[in-house]
Design a protein around this motif. Structure first.
Motif, PDB file in Angstrom:
ATOM      1  N   ARG A 101       0.867  -1.175   0.000  1.00 47.41           N
ATOM      2  CA  ARG A 101       0.000   0.000   0.000  1.00 47.41           C
ATOM      3  C   ARG A 101       0.900   1.220   0.000  1.00 47.41           C
ATOM      4  O   ARG A 101       1.716   1.412   0.906  1.00 47.41           O
ATOM      5  CB  ARG A 101      -0.885  -0.018   1.236  1.00 47.41           C
ATOM      6  N   ALA A 116       1.526  -2.836   5.970  1.00 44.58           N
ATOM      7  CA  ALA A 116       0.955  -4.165   5.737  1.00 44.58           C
ATOM      8  C   ALA A 116       0.741  -4.400   4.258  1.00 44.58           C
ATOM      9  O   ALA A 116       0.519  -3.480   3.489  1.00 44.58           O
ATOM     10  CB  ALA A 116      -0.363  -4.293   6.486  1.00 44.58           C
ATOM     11  N   ASN A 140      -2.571   3.646  13.220  1.00 40.43           N
ATOM     12  CA  ASN A 140      -3.177   2.637  12.348  1.00 40.43           C
ATOM     13  C   ASN A 140      -2.753   2.814  10.904  1.00 40.43           C
ATOM     14  O   ASN A 140      -2.510   1.856  10.193  1.00 40.43           O
ATOM     15  CB  ASN A 140      -4.704   2.699  12.443  1.00 40.43           C
ATOM     16  N   LEU A 141      -2.650   4.090  10.495  1.00 41.00           N
ATOM     17  CA  LEU A 141      -2.274   4.362   9.108  1.00 41.00           C
ATOM     18  C   LEU A 141      -0.872   3.880   8.804  1.00 41.00           C
ATOM     19  O   LEU A 141      -0.603   3.324   7.750  1.00 41.00           O
ATOM     20  CB  LEU A 141      -2.366   5.858   8.818  1.00 41.00           C
ATOM     21  N   LYS A 156       0.718   1.492  10.280  1.00 39.94           N
ATOM     22  CA  LYS A 156       0.694   0.020  10.220  1.00 39.94           C
ATOM     23  C   LYS A 156       0.046  -0.430   8.921  1.00 39.94           C
ATOM     24  O   LYS A 156       0.453  -1.406   8.305  1.00 39.94           O
ATOM     25  CB  LYS A 156      -0.118  -0.535  11.395  1.00 39.94           C
ATOM     26  N   TYR A 157      -0.985   0.305   8.525  1.00 40.39           N
ATOM     27  CA  TYR A 157      -1.730   0.002   7.296  1.00 40.39           C
ATOM     28  C   TYR A 157      -0.827   0.084   6.078  1.00 40.39           C
ATOM     29  O   TYR A 157      -0.822  -0.804   5.237  1.00 40.39           O
ATOM     30  CB  TYR A 157      -2.891   0.982   7.196  1.00 40.39           C
TER      31      TYR A 157
END
Lengths: 142, 283
Positions: free
Chosen positions: B152, B268, B261-262, B264-265
């Protein structure tokens, strides 16, 4: 198996297909072997109900609710009978409705939402495992 | 009865209003102040078919007097197709005729093939490839092909050639500032606020560097048994630009309330799991 939910005037049913999919209505009259005349007032604020129309029985899923109406009652009378039995509340608090809503919500998740959900589930599981403690060793495997 | 207007009837119908019919010679021009109706030399025989052809009308109207034609080109200079070449050495006639322009080596059996359409036009000012509306600067995208597939990354801008400029950021997922094809990218609905990218990051900057010593170069004195391969090394310029661009992205990430979270996002990888159907997924 004994049938508990019958097609009758006043039976509340869920529409499973078509433009009113997921909405709840009452059978007002039976037209013929395949079709019923239905109408459903809106159960949620802002959402439209099911307008009076003929629907095939195949598209209806009978629910365990029934209202007391005469056949082909007017919309007004229908609504008052509906509210008397508080069908809207019964429906929205039922498990079936909640599951359908959850499915809808899951469909609308974005990729980022799905990621966050996965992470939250992982965290939850880790906590649960911590609480449960270490697995006891299986005596049979020794 | 209303007379239908047609070229044929034009002489007899008065458009300007009722007028003393027929007696006045229709040849005369209707000289009312508000526009003259000329008598037409031509008329329709049936709808779509006129009495006099274009060339007849040309002569009738004496357009040869009115229309000025440009000067005609003089006779084309004779291009010598063959050239005499002197042949030396005895018994071959002394000379031969040589074509100036060689005959084509290959005649296509189906006639001359059409030139291939250029799919990517790099006209300045005109957007080459139409950018999807879901792709705005700062959109998080999922790469579907290439070295970094599944990652991503953040979309920065569309380059002149139509390719997308993306960056990991490098620190988060190892994807550097890179070009990517629009068709191999899924745009998610997650958007970051990124500023403008430095202008020198264009198509030229990302042009592939051919390494000497690879299969393409053939030098005469090259040792065939030489096993030295030139390795690709990241230039200092690239490192600097990467740091600059990533700094900009990290800044916007840190401002975002969901920053943990972003990050980590972005780190991933995307993958389809059980029950995930791409045509049903909302990105």
């Amino acid at each position: 198996m004994v049938f508990e939910r019958y097609v009758e005037v006043g039976r509340v049913a869920l529409v499973s297909c078509g433009p009113y999919k997921g909405k709840v209505c009452a059978i007002i009259d039976v037209i013929d072997q395949n079709r019923a005349l239905v109408e459903g007032p809106s159960t949620k604020q802002g959402e439209e109900g099911v307008p009076r129309q003929a629907i095939r029985f195949k598209l209806l899923q009978l629910l365990p609710y029934k209202i007391k109406i005469a056949h082909t009652t007017r919309s007004k009378a229908l609504k008052s009978a509906w509210d008397k039995e508080s069908i809207s509340t019964k429906w929205t608090t039922s498990i079936v409705c909640q599951k359908l809503d959850a499915r809808k919500r899951r469909q609308l998740l974005t990729d980022f939402d799905r990621f966050k959900l996965m992470k939250t589930k992982q965290r939850r599981q880790r906590l649960i495992r911590l609480c449960m403690g270490p697995k006891p060793k299986d005596k049979a495997n020794k | 009865p209303i007379k239908r207007f047609s070229l044929r009837n034009i002489n007899t119908i008065s458009i300007m209003g009722p007028k003393a019919p027929a007696k006045s010679k229709s040849k005369s021009k209707d000289s009312t102040a508000a526009g003259k109706i000329r008598k037409s030399r031509n008329y329709e025989i049936t709808p779509g078919v006129v009495r006099f052809s274009k060339s007849r009308m040309y002569h009738k109207k004496a357009l040869y007097k009115k229309i000025k034609h440009g000067k005609r080109e003089g006779k084309k200079k004779e291009i010598k197709e063959t050239v005499v070449k002197k042949e030396l050495g005895g018994k071959n006639g002394g000379f031969r005729m040589v074509r100036k322009k060689k005959a084509p080596q290959f005649y296509h059996p189906e006639g001359c093939p059409k030139p291939r359409l250029r799919k990517r036009s790099t006209k300045i000012g005109q957007g080459a490839t139409k950018l999807r509306s879901s792709l705005t600067p700062g959109t998080v995208c999922i790469l579907l092909a290439g070295r970094h597939k599944g990652k991503r990354v953040v979309f920065l801008k569309q380059l002149q050639s139509g390719l997308l400029l993306v960056s990991g950021p490098f620190k988060i997922n190892g994807c550097p500032i890179r070009r990517m094809q629009q068709s191999f990218v899924i745009a998610t609905s997650t958007k970051l606020e990124v500023g403008s990218v430095p202008a020198h990051l264009d198509d030229n900057y990302f042009r592939r560097i051919r390494l000497t010593g690879s299969s393409s170069g053939k030098k005469k004195d090259e040792d065939i048994f030489a096993t030295t391969k030139e390795k690709y090394e990241v230039s200092e310029q690239r490192k600097k630009d990467q740091a600059e661009v990533d700094k900009m992205i990290m800044e916007s990430l840190n401002k975002n309330p969901d920053k943990n979270n972003l990050k980590k996002y972005l780190g991933a990888t995307f993958g389809l799991r059980h029950g995930m159907f791409p045509h049903e997924l909302k990105f």
